[in-house]
Design an enzyme around this catalytic site. Structure first.
Site, PDB file in Angstrom:
ATOM      1  N   GLN A   9       0.830  -1.206   0.000  1.00  0.00           N
ATOM      2  CA  GLN A   9       0.000   0.000   0.000  1.00  0.00           C
ATOM      3  C   GLN A   9       0.863   1.253   0.000  1.00  0.00           C
ATOM      4  OE1 GLN A   9      -3.259  -0.718   2.558  1.00  0.00           O
ATOM      5  NE2 GLN A   9      -4.065   1.339   2.479  1.00  0.00           N
ATOM      6  N   SER A  88       3.959  -6.595   2.759  1.00  0.00           N
ATOM      7  CA  SER A  88       2.608  -6.485   3.327  1.00  0.00           C
ATOM      8  C   SER A  88       1.566  -6.991   2.325  1.00  0.00           C
ATOM      9  CB  SER A  88       2.359  -5.034   3.767  1.00  0.00           C
ATOM     10  OG  SER A  88       1.161  -4.931   4.503  1.00  0.00           O
ATOM     11  N   LEU A  89       0.706  -6.107   1.807  1.00  0.00           N
ATOM     12  CA  LEU A  89      -0.267  -6.493   0.791  1.00  0.00           C
ATOM     13  C   LEU A  89       0.417  -7.250  -0.359  1.00  0.00           C
ATOM     14  CD1 LEU A  89      -2.902  -6.154  -0.990  1.00  0.00           C
ATOM     15  CD2 LEU A  89      -1.877  -3.997  -1.725  1.00  0.00           C
ATOM     16  N   ARG A 113      -9.550  -8.498   3.137  1.00  0.00           N
ATOM     17  CA  ARG A 113      -8.509  -7.926   4.005  1.00  0.00           C
ATOM     18  C   ARG A 113      -8.683  -6.412   4.113  1.00  0.00           C
ATOM     19  NH1 ARG A 113      -3.050  -5.772   3.258  1.00  0.00           N
ATOM     20  NH2 ARG A 113      -1.545  -6.676   4.721  1.00  0.00           N
ATOM     21  N   HIS A 195      -0.246  -3.770  10.967  1.00  0.00           N
ATOM     22  CA  HIS A 195       0.808  -4.635  11.522  1.00  0.00           C
ATOM     23  C   HIS A 195       1.086  -4.354  13.001  1.00  0.00           C
ATOM     24  CE1 HIS A 195       1.468  -6.277   7.589  1.00  0.00           C
ATOM     25  NE2 HIS A 195       1.494  -5.053   7.109  1.00  0.00           N
ATOM     26  N   GLN A 244       0.206 -12.312   9.635  1.00  0.00           N
ATOM     27  CA  GLN A 244       0.826 -11.115   9.056  1.00  0.00           C
ATOM     28  C   GLN A 244       0.177  -9.797   9.491  1.00  0.00           C
ATOM     29  OE1 GLN A 244      -0.139  -9.101   5.671  1.00  0.00           O
ATOM     30  NE2 GLN A 244       1.608  -9.751   4.436  1.00  0.00           N
TER      31      GLN A 244
END
Length: 292
Positions: A9, A88-89, A113, A195, A244
């Protein structure tokens, strides 16, 4: 050895993916399939929307995922990774591109998500800040001293860590980190504390969706954010993907482990050049390039 990496992102821009849509029939078909799955024309927002449109989490995450995965699919035989990873993503993009799950399932999970994270952000006001110029241990120790929720969320490169947590805790930690000698502490324009433990409601919601999704053995090892290690076992991949959301992204450690395991050539697939810059900071000897 070649490593393909996928951005997270923040890499989005208006017009992303339009060349692919206009010039490649496979890409066009996948984009239209995505419009159908999502129930709205995300392509209109990607190609001709505003920055504001693209900043909505429900749009941002699927948009970056689509750009990255469709790019990998259109490469055909030129998508030949010895290993993959995503920030991440981007981990979802890496998993779909390397065959651990199919395109439609991956898109549905990314959409779920995004919605779950949005909801978690609304439940508890929270934020993130980038800390520049301090050793990991110094940032970790300051976070431990501050009351409330504040943790290291992204280990992006040596001297660049993102902290995440409750607004007051981030404010206090930022002051202490500046006093400890940080070059800069920059508040980030994000909807919440990704996170971190603040994402627990989203993790629980996403765990259910991941449990119902079929995962297969990928064509190459996928280095996952949670432990920065290579994985091919579908059950391990699932467990790491669930963890995650509330665990840090160990990007510095991931790139170092990929290099230790033989990676010399990193190719970023998707919008922006953020990961190319980070890889160069972590491993200056590596060759980096990108396609978008």
């Amino acid at each position: 050895m070649k490593a393909f990496v996928f951005p997270g992102q923040g890499a989005q821009f208006v017009g992303m993916g339009k060349d692919l849509y206009d010039n490649n029939p496979v890409a066009r078909e996948m984009f239209e399939q995505a419009n159908e799955i999502l129930g709205f024309r995300i392509t209109d927002l990607m190609f001709e929307g505003t920055d504001e449109d693209l900043r909505q989490t429900r749009v941002t995450q699927p948009a970056i995922f689509l750009h990255s995965v469709i790019l990998a699919k259109t490469l055909g035989a030129d998508f030949n990774p010895d290993m993959t990873a995503g920030h991440s993503l981007g981990e979802f993009s890496a998993l779909v591109a390397s065959g651990a799950m199919n395109f439609a399932d991956g898109l549905r999970l990314v959409s779920a998500r995004a919605m779950a994270m949005q909801k978690a952000c609304e439940l508890k006001p929270s934020t993130m800040a980038a800390v520049l110029g301090l050793a990991d241990e110094v940032v970790e120790n300051v976070c431990k001293e501050v009351p409330g929720v504040v943790v290291c969320a992204n280990y992006n490169s040596p001297g660049q860590i993102v902290i995440s947590g409750e607004i007051e805790a981030i404010k206090e930690a930022s002051e202490k980190l500046a006093a400890a000698g940080a070059k800069r502490v920059l508040p980030l324009k994000v909807g919440g504390a990704f996170h971190s433990p603040c994402m627990e409601p989203a993790r629980a919601e996403l765990a259910e969706a991941i449990a119902k999704t079929e995962f297969k053995t990928p064509i190459c090892p996928v280095y996952q954010n949670v432990d920065a290690l290579p994985h091919t076992d579908p059950a391990e991949i699932k467990a790491n993907l669930i963890a995650q959301l509330t665990a840090p992204v160990r990007w510095t450690q991931t790139v170092r482990n990929m290099v230790k395991d033989g990676a010399t050539d990193f190719v970023e697939l998707g919008p922006g050049k953020v990961l190319q810059g980070l890889v160069k900071k972590i491993e200056p000897e590596a060759t980096v390039s990108g396609l978008q």
